[in-house]
Write an enzyme that holds these catalytic residues in place. Sequence first.
Site, PDB file in Angstrom:
ATOM      1  N   TYR A 145       0.869  -1.185   0.000  1.00  0.00           N
ATOM      2  CA  TYR A 145       0.000   0.000   0.000  1.00  0.00           C
ATOM      3  C   TYR A 145       0.897   1.222   0.000  1.00  0.00           C
ATOM      4  CZ  TYR A 145      -3.440   3.438   1.695  1.00  0.00           C
ATOM      5  OH  TYR A 145      -4.250   4.538   1.836  1.00  0.00           O
ATOM      6  N   ASP A 240       9.507   2.685  -0.745  1.00  0.00           N
ATOM      7  CA  ASP A 240       8.482   3.387   0.036  1.00  0.00           C
ATOM      8  C   ASP A 240       8.736   3.058   1.510  1.00  0.00           C
ATOM      9  OD1 ASP A 240       4.823   3.405   0.159  1.00  0.00           O
ATOM     10  OD2 ASP A 240       6.356   4.330   1.412  1.00  0.00           O
ATOM     11  N   LYS A 268       4.997   9.456   8.483  1.00  0.00           N
ATOM     12  CA  LYS A 268       4.824   8.918   9.838  1.00  0.00           C
ATOM     13  C   LYS A 268       5.882   9.468  10.818  1.00  0.00           C
ATOM     14  CE  LYS A 268       2.541   4.859   7.901  1.00  0.00           C
ATOM     15  NZ  LYS A 268       1.168   4.852   8.368  1.00  0.00           N
TER      16      LYS A 268
HETATM   17  P1  KE4 Z   1      -0.497   8.505   4.420  1.00  0.00           P
HETATM   18  O1  KE4 Z   1      -1.035   9.243   3.190  1.00  0.00           O
HETATM   19  O2  KE4 Z   1      -1.570   7.702   5.124  1.00  0.00           O
HETATM   20  O3  KE4 Z   1       0.283   9.438   5.353  1.00  0.00           O
HETATM   21  O4  KE4 Z   1       0.612   7.456   3.937  1.00  0.00           O
HETATM   22  C1  KE4 Z   1       0.259   6.520   2.963  1.00  0.00           C
HETATM   23  C2  KE4 Z   1       1.219   5.336   3.070  1.00  0.00           C
HETATM   24  C3  KE4 Z   1       2.227   5.216   2.125  1.00  0.00           C
HETATM   25  N1  KE4 Z   1       3.115   4.194   2.177  1.00  0.00           N
HETATM   26  C4  KE4 Z   1       3.057   3.273   3.179  1.00  0.00           C
HETATM   27  C5  KE4 Z   1       4.064   2.167   3.206  1.00  0.00           C
HETATM   28  C6  KE4 Z   1       2.047   3.352   4.173  1.00  0.00           C
HETATM   29  O5  KE4 Z   1       2.007   2.420   5.154  1.00  0.00           O
HETATM   30  C7  KE4 Z   1       1.106   4.399   4.120  1.00  0.00           C
HETATM   31  C8  KE4 Z   1      -0.033   4.531   5.114  1.00  0.00           C
HETATM   32  N2  KE4 Z   1      -0.176   3.457   6.042  1.00  0.00           N
HETATM   33  C9  KE4 Z   1      -1.505   3.223   6.572  1.00  0.00           C
HETATM   34  C10 KE4 Z   1      -1.414   2.086   7.595  1.00  0.00           C
HETATM   35  N3  KE4 Z   1      -1.215   0.834   6.995  1.00  0.00           N
HETATM   36  C11 KE4 Z   1      -2.116   4.456   7.161  1.00  0.00           C
HETATM   37  C12 KE4 Z   1      -3.352   4.192   8.006  1.00  0.00           C
HETATM   38  C13 KE4 Z   1      -4.614   4.627   7.298  1.00  0.00           C
HETATM   39  O6  KE4 Z   1      -4.699   4.474   6.056  1.00  0.00           O
HETATM   40  O7  KE4 Z   1      -5.518   5.096   8.012  1.00  0.00           O
END
Ligand code: KE4
Length: 430
Positions: A145, A240, A268
């Site tokens: 993801y 990523d 994060k």
């Molecule tokens: P954000 O746009 O949520 O800040 O980041 C996206 C993203 C990009 N790459 C990786 C490897 C990620 O894990 C994420 C976001 N992770 C999720 C949890 N698995 C965020 C939680 C959510 O979607 O509410």
Amino acid sequence: MLDFSQSNALFSRAQNVIPGGVNSPVRAFKGVGGTPLFFERAEGAYLFDADGNRFVDYVGSWGPFILGHGHPSVREAIHRQTDLATSFGAPSRLEVELAELLTGLIPGLELVRLVSSGTEATMSAVRVARGFTGREKFIKFEGCYHGHGDSFLIKAGSGMLTHGNPSSPGVTSGAAADTLVATFNNIASVRQLFDSNPGEIAAVIIEPVAGNMGVVAATPEFLLELRDLCSKHGTLLIFDEVMSGFRVALRGAGSIYGITPDLYTFGKIIGGGLPVGAYGGARAVLEVVSPLGPVYQAGTLSGNPLAVAAGIATLRTLIENNPYQQIDSAAVTIADALRASAGRHGIPLQVNRVGSMLTAFFAAEPVGDYASAVASSTAQFATFFHAMLQRGVYLPPSQFEAWFVSMAHGDAEIELTIQAAERAMQELAG
Ligand code: KE4
């Protein structure tokens, strides 16, 4: 049973005005059933919900709180910056300091651009790769993801997996056509895509330590071959590290494997709980980014001093304290205890751990890719989740997410978790 009446009332109100009552789908408890908890306060390793219940927190806001909630250095930095300014929409000293910290720590990170989320970072990184190479296609991996940018929402992980729709409606066939999907840890599936799209692939984006199908690490051999394939085809390799960056090691997952990608994405932890993302890499590649070059990317609050101050305080505390051995060994203790409890009660369990991120898969066979991850029993996970919740332990509400151990998880919190897990496994065994 714990009293969740305030959370239940808040959830009813929330559903009147917010889609699904949540501002991000994975929070909705769809993967485990029941009503999401609404939290009011956090301190160290603990969350406190609207009913006053206390939980040992293994979500950590999905990764940022490696120091624990409300670490004094971060809290003080935010308070100080709040009194000065929260945003200018113009350059400030702090964003230079954060960029210098990042480029000083991460191998091959020569230029870095700050944004406000991981999604912005990954969207921008792929755009840069396309602008730099003049190519349009890119490869992602099933179960990974990379945020909710259109072109990533194909066979994606995290909440997409949780809700059983790994590809999202609303993504046009045009966007999807340029997204090629390979199998994690399977280099033949990548080679096949290169062979069938000669000279057309701008980038390969991967979570070197995947956290969004649950924790699944790339094998060193696979990553090495991926690096070689990208170099051979003039394709940019994007790590990523939004989740793994500064989590699995101070210098990121790439430093563990000894592999340097052409581009990185972060998020994060670098915001310390406030919205910060970043993308960057080799100078020659980043020089295509506006205003230096023609590839456009922008953001109103990019590099805002409030969020950046929290990120700087977090990174400086990590550098000064170097807590990795402590938090990694805490995660080892938890992983070992989970395996032992499951073994005692005859529950099929695979625990994958890298550093202080781990996932307990309710599966009989080892989990090394998307197919083996989705073979897990989400029903058993749901039962386990609620059994732990009732005993004061808050896990990610999905089988396909990572648990995060922080610097604030001490002996008492670990012992509480282990005792709760033993009783939860007993309950599962019936
Ligand atoms: P954000 O746009 O949520 O800040 O980041 C996206 C993203 C990009 N790459 C990786 C490897 C990620 O894990 C994420 C976001 N992770 C999720 C949890 N698995 C965020 C939680 C959510 O979607 O509410």
